[in-house]
Design an enzyme around this catalytic site. Structure first.
Site, short mmCIF file in Angstrom:
data_model
loop_
_atom_site.label_atom_id
_atom_site.label_comp_id
_atom_site.label_asym_id
_atom_site.label_seq_id
_atom_site.Cartn_x
_atom_site.Cartn_y
_atom_site.Cartn_z
N HIS A 243 0.76 -1.38 0.07
CA HIS A 243 -0.15 -0.08 0.04
C HIS A 243 0.81 1.09 -0.01
O HIS A 243 2.08 1.18 0.74
CB HIS A 243 -0.78 0.00 1.47
CG HIS A 243 -2.02 1.00 1.12
ND1 HIS A 243 -1.90 2.45 1.49
CD2 HIS A 243 -3.24 0.96 0.59
CE1 HIS A 243 -2.92 3.02 1.32
NE2 HIS A 243 -3.91 1.84 0.65
N GLU A 302 -7.70 -5.50 -0.51
CA GLU A 302 -8.48 -6.15 -1.53
C GLU A 302 -8.23 -7.84 -1.16
O GLU A 302 -8.99 -8.43 -1.84
CB GLU A 302 -7.47 -5.86 -2.86
CG GLU A 302 -7.77 -4.30 -3.22
CD GLU A 302 -8.68 -3.87 -3.67
OE1 GLU A 302 -9.84 -4.37 -3.00
OE2 GLU A 302 -8.79 -3.10 -4.47
N1 ACO Z 1 4.15 -7.56 -4.59
C1 ACO Z 1 5.46 -7.47 -4.69
N2 ACO Z 1 6.27 -6.38 -4.54
C2 ACO Z 1 5.62 -5.30 -4.46
C3 ACO Z 1 4.37 -5.20 -4.24
C4 ACO Z 1 3.43 -6.40 -4.33
N3 ACO Z 1 2.17 -6.27 -4.10
N4 ACO Z 1 3.94 -3.86 -3.73
C5 ACO Z 1 5.02 -2.96 -3.91
N5 ACO Z 1 6.02 -4.02 -4.14
C6 ACO Z 1 7.49 -3.79 -4.29
C7 ACO Z 1 7.92 -3.11 -5.65
O1 ACO Z 1 8.22 -3.97 -6.63
C8 ACO Z 1 8.81 -2.05 -5.11
O2 ACO Z 1 10.12 -3.09 -5.18
P1 ACO Z 1 11.45 -2.42 -5.50
O3 ACO Z 1 11.73 -1.21 -4.97
O4 ACO Z 1 12.50 -3.45 -5.26
O5 ACO Z 1 11.58 -2.14 -7.10
C9 ACO Z 1 8.55 -1.59 -3.83
O6 ACO Z 1 7.80 -2.67 -3.39
C10 ACO Z 1 7.83 -0.34 -3.79
O7 ACO Z 1 6.83 -0.28 -4.81
P2 ACO Z 1 6.02 0.90 -5.25
O8 ACO Z 1 5.40 0.74 -6.70
O9 ACO Z 1 6.78 2.21 -5.15
O10 ACO Z 1 4.94 1.05 -4.27
P3 ACO Z 1 3.64 1.94 -4.62
O11 ACO Z 1 3.40 2.52 -2.82
O12 ACO Z 1 3.75 2.88 -5.46
O13 ACO Z 1 2.63 1.03 -4.76
C11 ACO Z 1 0.50 -0.43 -4.81
C12 ACO Z 1 1.39 0.74 -4.06
C13 ACO Z 1 0.35 0.12 -6.17
C14 ACO Z 1 -0.75 -0.60 -3.93
C15 ACO Z 1 1.52 -1.51 -4.83
O14 ACO Z 1 1.96 -2.14 -3.35
C16 ACO Z 1 1.02 -2.78 -5.36
O15 ACO Z 1 1.05 -2.71 -6.76
N6 ACO Z 1 0.29 -3.63 -5.04
C17 ACO Z 1 -0.33 -4.99 -5.73
C18 ACO Z 1 -1.84 -4.23 -6.35
C19 ACO Z 1 -2.87 -4.13 -5.07
O16 ACO Z 1 -3.09 -4.88 -4.09
N7 ACO Z 1 -3.48 -3.01 -5.27
C20 ACO Z 1 -4.54 -2.57 -4.45
C21 ACO Z 1 -4.07 -1.57 -3.43
S1 ACO Z 1 -5.23 -1.02 -2.26
C22 ACO Z 1 -6.29 -0.17 -2.98
O17 ACO Z 1 -6.10 0.73 -3.72
C23 ACO Z 1 -7.79 -0.02 -2.56
#
Ligand code: ACO
Length: 360
Positions: A243, A302
């Site tokens: 998140h 989710e």
């Molecule tokens: N699985 C694996 N790795 C992840 C995940 C995940 N679910 N989420 C973040 N990371 C990793 C990224 O790969 C990144 O790693 P790196 O630094 O080695 O490249 C690091 O964590 C940071 O990721 P960001 O993209 O900067 O995180 P951000 O805050 O932008 O993303 C998000 C948040 C979009 C929710 C992300 O965690 C994600 O894609 N989750 C999966 C999709 C999901 O469950 N979405 C629902 C969110 S809740 C809502 O909106 C209601």
């Protein structure tokens, strides 16, 4: 500037506070834990709309009447619209509602995702849409409009808990989109359309369908760790985890896990499905901790949404629509709050392209 506007404050709000460090959500002074045990969706609407609309008495009868009013638009549904993914069909129908800023316009917009989604799901299945019953509480009528039968008390309370849990959540991407449009004084329908379009993406409200795909692919609790490890090694994100704001467990995940357990107790969820989900969750958390030690990644809203909506009979492709049924209350309150502020949202960008050639 920070990519994704991370940590950038872009609004003051009285509506909700997302405390990412402590894993706490407060909606107008009430913590989510209290809200889910004491409120139905209509109560949360009254809480969110207070001060933004002239609220007189209970919102339930007016919302019931709004469902009936909106249902008239279902007659305009054509086969091309029914063939679209539900969220796109619902968005197209919603776009036909007049723009407006009063309580009547707001309640039509609250009613619209529920009425249009349930009608479209039935039309897709070759069934006739079912007209709303204005006398029923909102969550009960949503389930009745979808299935044609009166839902059980446990089903109604599970959907109510879901709608309450997702009703508002600070300045998330879709709410921000709603506020940007509201700042132009375009009207509530335009704000809700912008928000719905933002919600549709898999990084925001489109994740719960893929959560179930992940459970199906992981197949058994024993196979889950290896499947997750290979997905992560292939650069995939594990859906339902991580998140932007929460650095600990998303409090909404537990609110919904509680509802899922109640549904399982009433026989509405196959115990093997719940056991698989719990095994996948545990394996994913363990894996993310090992592979991404610098980034705390925990379960988000989710993950258990997926199990809850599946148990209530919603198809995967409709999950984002059900999210919109709840979040629409927050979008509208934020849009009103922004419009009342009266100032256009118009940030700056930094130009990093080429400059015109200067003649020598
Ligand atoms: N699985 C694996 N790795 C992840 C995940 C995940 N679910 N989420 C973040 N990371 C990793 C990224 O790969 C990144 O790693 P790196 O630094 O080695 O490249 C690091 O964590 C940071 O990721 P960001 O993209 O900067 O995180 P951000 O805050 O932008 O993303 C998000 C948040 C979009 C929710 C992300 O965690 C994600 O894609 N989750 C999966 C999709 C999901 O469950 N979405 C629902 C969110 S809740 C809502 O909106 C209601």
């Amino acid at each position: 500037m920070k990519s994704g506007l991370e940590d950038v404050v872009a609004a003051e709000t009285v509506l909700s506070d997302v405390d990412g460090k402590n894993g706490r959500l407060i909606v107008r002074g009430v913590s989510l834990d209290d809200l889910v045990t004491s409120s139905r969706y209509e109560d949360v609407l009254e809480l969110l709309f207070d001060g933004f609309f002239p609220m007189r008495g209970s919102v339930q009868p007016a919302l019931g009447a709004a469902r009936q009013e909106v249902f008239a638009h279902v007659a305009q549904t054509d086969p091309a619209l029914v063939a679209l993914p539900p969220v796109e069909g619902m968005r197209a129908l919603l776009a036909r509602l007049d723009d407006g800023d009063d309580l009547a316009a707001a309640l039509r917009l609250v009613a619209a995702p529920s009425v249009f989604t349930t009608a479209l799901l039935r039309l897709k299945a070759g069934l006739s849409p079912i007209a709303p019953d204005a006398g029923l509480p909102h969550a009960a009528d949503v389930l009745r409009m979808m299935t044609g039968t009166m839902p059980s008390m446990q089903q109604v309370s599970a959907l109510d808990r879901y709608l309450v849990t997702v009703a508002d959540h600070g300045l998330n991407a879709s709410t921000f989109a709603a506020r940007v449009v509201a700042s132009t004084q375009a009207g509530l329908t335009s704000s809700v359309l912008a928000a719905l379009s933002a919600l549709k993406g898999p990084l925001h409200g489109g994740a719960p369908g893929p959560v179930l795909d992940m459970l199906d692919a992981a197949a058994t609790p024993a196979d889950a760790p290896a499947w997750l490890e290979s997905a992560l090694a292939n650069g995939e994100r594990l859906m339902g985890f991580g998140h932007r704001v929460y650095r600990v467990r998303d409090p909404r995940a537990d609110a919904l896990k509680g509802a899922v357990r109640v549904l399982a107790g009433s026989g509405a969820i196959d115990p093997a499905r719940l056991a698989l989900a719990e095994a996948v969750e545990a394996a994913a958390l363990d894996l993310l901790k090992r592979k991404k030690p610098d980034r705390p990644l925990d379960t988000n809203v989710e993950f258990y949404t997926a199990l809850l909506l599946e148990a209530l009979g919603f198809s995967r492709e409709a999950f984002t629509c059900v999210f919109a049924m709840g979040r629409v209350g927050g979008w509208i309150a934020h849009a009103r709050e922004q419009a009342l502020d009266g100032r256009l949202i118009r940030p700056m960008s930094v130009y990093v392209g080429p400059m015109p050639q200067v003649a020598a």
